[in-house]
Scaffold this active site. Structure first.
Site, PDB file in Angstrom:
ATOM      1  N   ARG A   1      32.284  40.053 -49.727  1.00  0.00           N
ATOM      2  CA  ARG A   1      32.709  39.657 -51.060  1.00  0.00           C
ATOM      3  C   ARG A   1      32.265  40.597 -52.150  1.00  0.00           C
ATOM      4  O   ARG A   1      33.051  41.050 -52.959  1.00  0.00           O
ATOM      5  CB  ARG A   1      32.076  38.306 -51.429  1.00  0.00           C
ATOM      6  CG  ARG A   1      32.958  37.150 -51.398  1.00  0.00           C
ATOM      7  CD  ARG A   1      32.090  35.968 -51.051  1.00  0.00           C
ATOM      8  NE  ARG A   1      31.290  36.292 -49.893  1.00  0.00           N
ATOM      9  CZ  ARG A   1      31.751  36.218 -48.666  1.00  0.00           C
ATOM     10  NH1 ARG A   1      32.943  35.797 -48.424  1.00  0.00           N
ATOM     11  NH2 ARG A   1      31.000  36.549 -47.635  1.00  0.00           N
TER      12      ARG A   1
ATOM     13  N   LYS B   1      19.659  60.219 -43.177  1.00  0.00           N
ATOM     14  CA  LYS B   1      18.980  61.518 -43.032  1.00  0.00           C
ATOM     15  C   LYS B   1      17.663  61.534 -43.805  1.00  0.00           C
ATOM     16  O   LYS B   1      16.989  62.555 -43.866  1.00  0.00           O
ATOM     17  CB  LYS B   1      19.879  62.631 -43.576  1.00  0.00           C
ATOM     18  CG  LYS B   1      21.190  62.800 -42.864  1.00  0.00           C
ATOM     19  CD  LYS B   1      21.929  63.986 -43.505  1.00  0.00           C
ATOM     20  CE  LYS B   1      23.333  64.106 -42.962  1.00  0.00           C
ATOM     21  NZ  LYS B   1      24.109  65.069 -43.773  1.00  0.00           N
TER      22      LYS B   1
ATOM     23  N   ARG C   1      23.767  47.795 -53.543  1.00  0.00           N
ATOM     24  CA  ARG C   1      23.066  46.729 -52.803  1.00  0.00           C
ATOM     25  C   ARG C   1      22.082  47.403 -51.864  1.00  0.00           C
ATOM     26  O   ARG C   1      22.418  48.373 -51.195  1.00  0.00           O
ATOM     27  CB  ARG C   1      24.055  45.900 -51.998  1.00  0.00           C
ATOM     28  CG  ARG C   1      23.348  44.986 -51.004  1.00  0.00           C
ATOM     29  CD  ARG C   1      24.260  43.981 -50.411  1.00  0.00           C
ATOM     30  NE  ARG C   1      24.635  42.985 -51.399  1.00  0.00           N
ATOM     31  CZ  ARG C   1      25.305  41.874 -51.104  1.00  0.00           C
ATOM     32  NH1 ARG C   1      25.652  41.623 -49.857  1.00  0.00           N
ATOM     33  NH2 ARG C   1      25.614  41.003 -52.039  1.00  0.00           N
TER      34      ARG C   1
HETATM   35  C1  NCD Z   1      24.988  36.291 -51.087  1.00  0.00           C
HETATM   36  C2  NCD Z   1      24.007  37.443 -50.996  1.00  0.00           C
HETATM   37  O1  NCD Z   1      24.367  38.537 -50.573  1.00  0.00           O
HETATM   38  O2  NCD Z   1      22.869  37.215 -51.386  1.00  0.00           O
HETATM   39  N1  NCD Z   1      26.294  36.679 -50.765  1.00  0.00           N
HETATM   40  C3  NCD Z   1      27.093  37.166 -51.733  1.00  0.00           C
HETATM   41  O3  NCD Z   1      26.861  38.200 -52.299  1.00  0.00           O
HETATM   42  N2  NCD Z   1      28.125  36.410 -52.091  1.00  0.00           N
HETATM   43  C4  NCD Z   1      24.580  35.111 -50.331  1.00  0.00           C
HETATM   44  C5  NCD Z   1      24.241  35.285 -48.886  1.00  0.00           C
HETATM   45  O4  NCD Z   1      24.341  36.373 -48.321  1.00  0.00           O
HETATM   46  O5  NCD Z   1      23.876  34.277 -48.302  1.00  0.00           O
END
Ligand code: NCD
Length: 306
Positions: free
Chosen positions: A51, A80, A101
């Protein structure tokens, strides 16, 4: 230049403006279809995602921009041994904005310090997930008509669930929000959120173990999955994973207009039969996530659409 690390990086007034913009995008998508023509977003995902990464990409494409990036640490130079500081300096030459992320808490913050483009924290370890919070706020405001004056149950893995940590921090700024924290003993909310966020701000909250006990008073129920990847051993995960399963039987205890949210992915914590209940809002929430990320990209890139 602004970054987004935590939901608190925006004031309540700025958040209102952002959510209003998201509502306008929802109502008039064609008005925004070329707003970011010629701009690029880089999605730097060192952890799995469906998502969040795709909704950033869909958001930028909806704005007429383009996307580039990687979706796992293995397929980037991190494999690396490159640091996030070096990676972001490189990406700053390729893109106008980026969403990152990372499994390590604070990695997007480190990146933002060396970046020449706005950095959006798209989830850092068990810490924060501010764009999920923007999604949640837009969903709540759109479905309930207000932010504040409600009782919200947060259920599941409150220890490792970063979406819950960010959402609590965001919601304490609105009036009269009562929190019911529903979790097994082992997965209770971390002390820093209980003490430094809830208690310190005199928030009304209680902690319970049984979902059934909390259900009747809730206006909103925010379900979460048990965060398998943050457990130290498989046995503990297996013991915890099916602790809560929301099904039609339990929903009989809920208010007729209670809304059920979930950041997704769902594992077993919401039975699929619940998907047909009019109170199930978790797939609508996904759609709101795209609108709010469009609004965020426009805001951080300082693009005005008249
Ligand atoms: C969440 C996350 O990555 O923290 N997912 C997301 O981004 N919608 C929730 C999860 O992974 O449980």
């Amino acid at each position: 230049m602004r970054h987004l690390m935590s939901p608190l990086d925006f004031s309540v007034e700025e958040l209102d403006k952002l959510l209003n913009l998201a509502n306008d995008i929802e109502a008039n998508p064609e008005k925004y279809a070329h707003a970011c023509a010629g701009k690029k977003i880089a999605t730097l995902f060192y952890e799995p995602s469906t998502r969040t990464r795709l909704s950033f990409e869909a958001a930028m494409l909806n704005l007429g921009g383009s996307v580039l990036g990687f979706s796992s640490a293995d397929s980037s130079s991190a494999a690396k041994g490159e640091s996030v500081s070096d990676t972001i300096r490189v990406i700053s030459c390729y893109a106008d904005i980026c969403a990152m992320r990372h499994p390590k808490e604070g990695a997007p913050l480190v990146a933002s310090m060396k970046s020449r483009i706005p950095v959006i924290n798209a989830g850092d370890g068990g810490h924060q997930h501010p764009t999920q919070t923007l999604t949640d706020l837009l969903t709540i405001r759109s479905l309930k008509g207000r932010l504040g004056n409600f009782t919200i149950g947060l259920c599941g893995d409150l220890k490792f669930g970063r979406t819950v940590h960010s959402l609590i921090q965001a919601l304490i700024r609105y009036p009269n929000v009562n929190f019911v924290l529903i979790s097994p003993e082992e997965l209770r909310i971390p002390d820093n959120i209980r003490d430094d966020v809830l208690r310190k701000n005199n928030q009304n909250f209680k902690e319970v173990v049984r979902l059934e006990d909390a259900m009747p008073e809730l206006d909103l129920l925010y379900m979460t999955r048990v965060q398998k990847e943050r457990f130290f051993n498989e046995e503990d995960y297996v013991r915890m994973k099916d602790f809560y399963i929301l099904d039609s039987e339990k929903l009989k205890l809920a208010k007729p207009d209670m809304q059920i949210l979930h950041p997704l992915p769902r594992v077993n914590e919401i039975s699929v039969e619940v998907d047909d209940d009019p109170r199930a809002a978790y797939f609508k929430q996904v759609q709101y996530g795209v609108y709010v990320r469009m609004a965020l990209i426009l805001t951080l890139l300082e693009v005005e659409v008249c």
